[in-house]
Design an enzyme around this catalytic site. Structure first.
Site, PDB file in Angstrom:
ATOM      1  N   THR A 295       0.832  -1.208   0.000  1.00  0.00           N
ATOM      2  CA  THR A 295       0.000   0.000   0.000  1.00  0.00           C
ATOM      3  C   THR A 295       0.867   1.259   0.000  1.00  0.00           C
ATOM      4  OG1 THR A 295      -1.727  -1.225   1.144  1.00  0.00           O
ATOM      5  CG2 THR A 295      -1.882   1.172   1.234  1.00  0.00           C
TER       6      THR A 295
ATOM      7  N   HIS B  99       4.790  -9.813   2.663  1.00  0.00           N
ATOM      8  CA  HIS B  99       3.950 -10.798   3.352  1.00  0.00           C
ATOM      9  C   HIS B  99       3.129 -11.654   2.405  1.00  0.00           C
ATOM     10  CE1 HIS B  99      -0.196  -8.867   3.521  1.00  0.00           C
ATOM     11  NE2 HIS B  99       0.517  -7.859   3.073  1.00  0.00           N
TER      12      HIS B  99
ATOM     13  N   ASN C  43      -5.766  -9.810  -7.434  1.00  0.00           N
ATOM     14  CA  ASN C  43      -5.772 -10.500  -6.144  1.00  0.00           C
ATOM     15  C   ASN C  43      -6.998 -11.368  -5.936  1.00  0.00           C
ATOM     16  OD1 ASN C  43      -6.595  -7.622  -6.169  1.00  0.00           O
ATOM     17  ND2 ASN C  43      -7.475  -8.113  -4.188  1.00  0.00           N
TER      18      ASN C  43
ATOM     19  N   SER D  65       5.300  -6.632  -2.111  1.00  0.00           N
ATOM     20  CA  SER D  65       5.071  -6.718  -0.673  1.00  0.00           C
ATOM     21  C   SER D  65       5.601  -8.055  -0.141  1.00  0.00           C
ATOM     22  CB  SER D  65       3.557  -6.621  -0.430  1.00  0.00           C
ATOM     23  OG  SER D  65       3.274  -6.715   0.928  1.00  0.00           O
TER      24      SER D  65
ATOM     25  N   CYS E 212      -9.184  -6.956   2.392  1.00  0.00           N
ATOM     26  CA  CYS E 212      -9.313  -5.561   2.818  1.00  0.00           C
ATOM     27  C   CYS E 212     -10.770  -5.107   2.837  1.00  0.00           C
ATOM     28  CB  CYS E 212      -8.520  -4.659   1.896  1.00  0.00           C
ATOM     29  SG  CYS E 212      -6.883  -5.300   1.635  1.00  0.00           S
TER      30      CYS E 212
ATOM     31  N   GLN F 215       0.615  -9.190  -6.147  1.00  0.00           N
ATOM     32  CA  GLN F 215       0.199 -10.600  -6.234  1.00  0.00           C
ATOM     33  C   GLN F 215       0.978 -11.389  -7.275  1.00  0.00           C
ATOM     34  OE1 GLN F 215      -1.594 -12.120  -4.106  1.00  0.00           O
ATOM     35  NE2 GLN F 215      -2.706 -10.476  -3.081  1.00  0.00           N
TER      36      GLN F 215
HETATM   37  N1  PLP Z   1      -2.120  -4.688  -4.313  1.00  0.00           N
HETATM   38  C1  PLP Z   1      -2.661  -5.904  -4.396  1.00  0.00           C
HETATM   39  C2  PLP Z   1      -2.985  -6.474  -5.743  1.00  0.00           C
HETATM   40  C3  PLP Z   1      -2.917  -6.629  -3.238  1.00  0.00           C
HETATM   41  O1  PLP Z   1      -3.474  -7.837  -3.320  1.00  0.00           O
HETATM   42  C4  PLP Z   1      -2.594  -6.046  -1.983  1.00  0.00           C
HETATM   43  C5  PLP Z   1      -2.915  -6.759  -0.726  1.00  0.00           C
HETATM   44  O2  PLP Z   1      -3.757  -7.622  -0.690  1.00  0.00           O
HETATM   45  C6  PLP Z   1      -2.010  -4.774  -1.947  1.00  0.00           C
HETATM   46  C7  PLP Z   1      -1.791  -4.129  -3.135  1.00  0.00           C
HETATM   47  C8  PLP Z   1      -1.631  -4.126  -0.659  1.00  0.00           C
HETATM   48  O3  PLP Z   1      -0.446  -4.718  -0.140  1.00  0.00           O
HETATM   49  P1  PLP Z   1      -0.075  -4.623   1.412  1.00  0.00           P
HETATM   50  O4  PLP Z   1      -1.004  -5.528   2.138  1.00  0.00           O
HETATM   51  O5  PLP Z   1       1.353  -5.100   1.482  1.00  0.00           O
HETATM   52  O6  PLP Z   1      -0.198  -3.207   1.809  1.00  0.00           O
END
Ligand code: PLP
Length: 383
Positions: free
Chosen positions: A73, A201, A151, A199, A327, A179
């Site tokens: 994010t 995690h 995602n 990211s 989310c 993703q």
């Molecule tokens: N972009 C996509 C396609 C995601 O799936 C996610 C999280 O699910 C994010 C951005 C956000 O990543 P983070 O959880 O590391 O902030």
């Protein structure tokens, strides 16, 4: 009770060897990488190694092109604002209807500030309308931001040639690869991207660590003033243990993708899950089954069943999945991704995402198929 975790697109378990790599940096090697003594140098060396690993995962030309962040994010937010700061006279942004909220929400804010946002659609299989995307790339455009893989459905975007089109018109090109990284080949040079977000995690690394690839020569102003870290692009003492874990996760993910057997095996498990569920349950339909997808993700509609109720019934049996994006779990709105693909609100509200990982097994797929079949039949019998 069994525990079958099929929600790896929300977050993935940190692998024991990644935890082991991180532990010394909570303990004896706790130094600040900016310190001028041996402990500091130890931490700085670990950070350099992590940067090399993350650069290799995305195919960067140099580790200098990696700016560490707190996650996807933050990387995305920085990317969008850096791109717009580069061409202050231009007010047009091009994106898609199926982006993650980490992209869509900042764009909604920018829209309120006077930017015009063009959202390119997808077809019933989640495939991006490339003709519409290409047509939107005009000289008025400041930024194009598109995800590499979705995602919710796993659909991989066809981004062939987008980088070249952007370069020809001097448009900044950001790719949300949160993703895609670690699940499909990713090369920022082939993408021709200026900015790419990933990211830790999502690839069995720790939460609170991410990276923004910034092409050499592309300006990224500091987030705020405060210090020299990350070549002045992100001030503040670095989260060394998490970034060390990110580096190790990046090494393992890169090896997994490079060895074709891994992704093929993951796709086999995913396909088995889909075909057995569809064979056992009338009215089960796989979304985007004909589109190219990352190998770990499937999204299935279960006619006549509320996804929230099904998710709860599965959770009670130790099977963990999700309805839409994690989310949005609290919002309980039908998925904007499935709606954009032309699904009705009721079909979208009857759909579950299953996201496997390289730890998933045939035994888990069998357990999940049993649990889903039982839960769907149970809920249908109540209805
Ligand atoms: N972009 C996509 C396609 C995601 O799936 C996610 C999280 O699910 C994010 C951005 C956000 O990543 P983070 O959880 O590391 O902030």
């Amino acid at each position: 009770m069994q525990r079958i975790y099929l929600d790896n697109n929300a977050t993935s378990p940190v692998l024991p060897e990644i935890v082991a790599a991180m532990l010394p940096y909570f303990g004896e090697s706790f130094g600040n990488p900016s310190s001028a003594h041996a402990l500091g140098e130890d931490a700085a060396a670990a950070l350099r190694a992590a940067r090399v690993s993350v650069a290799a995962l995305v195919g960067a030309r140099s580790p200098r092109e990696i700016v560490f962040t707190s996650g996807g994010t933050e990387s995305i937010h920085r990317a969008l604002h850096a791109a717009l700061a580069r061409s202050p006279g231009l007010r047009r942004i091009v994106t898609t209807t199926v982006e993650h909220s980490a992209v869509l929400e900042p764009l909604e804010t920018l829209e309120k500030q006077g930017f015009s946002v063009i959202r390119v659609g997808v077809d019933g299989d989640g495939t991006l309308d490339r003709a519409a995307l290409d047509a939107a790339l005009t000289d008025e455009c400041a930024l194009v931001t598109v995800m590499a893989a979705n995602n919710e459905t796993g659909v991989a975007s066809d981004l062939t040639g987008v980088g070249a089109l952007c370069r020809a018109r001097d448009i900044a090109f950001h790719v949300d690869a949160v993703q895609a990284a670690g699940k499909m080949p990713l090369d920022v040079k082939l993408l021709g991207a200026d900015l790419v977000s990933i990211s830790a995690h999502k690839i069995h690394g720790p939460k609170g660590a991410g990276a923004l690839f910034v092409r050499d020569g592309f300006a990224l102003a500091p987030m705020f003033p405060g210090g020299p870290q990350e070549s002045r692009r992100r001030p503040g003492t670095e989260n060394v243990p998490a970034l060390v874990g990110f580096g190790r996760a990046a090494d393992l993910a890169r090896r997994f993708v490079a060895d074709e057997h891994g992704p093929r095996e993951l796709a086999r498990l995913r396909d088995r899950l889909e075909s057995e569920i569809v064979a056992r349950l009338a009215g089960a339909r796989v979304h985007a089954s004909r589109a190219p997808r990352i190998p770990n993700t499937t999204n299935i509609a279960f006619e006549g069943v509320e996804a929230e109720a099904l998710l709860g019934a599965l959770s009670a049996q130790g099977v963990f999945v999700s309805a839409g994006s994690a989310c949005h779990a609290a919002a309980r709105r039908p998925s904007h991704v499935l709606l954009a693909m032309g699904c009705s609100a009721s079909e979208a509200a009857a759909s579950l995402r299953f996201s496997l990982s390289r730890l998933s097994t045939d035994g888990e797929v069998s357990g999940a198929v049993e649990a889903v079949t039982e839960a769907v039949m149970g809920l249908r019998s109540l209805a």
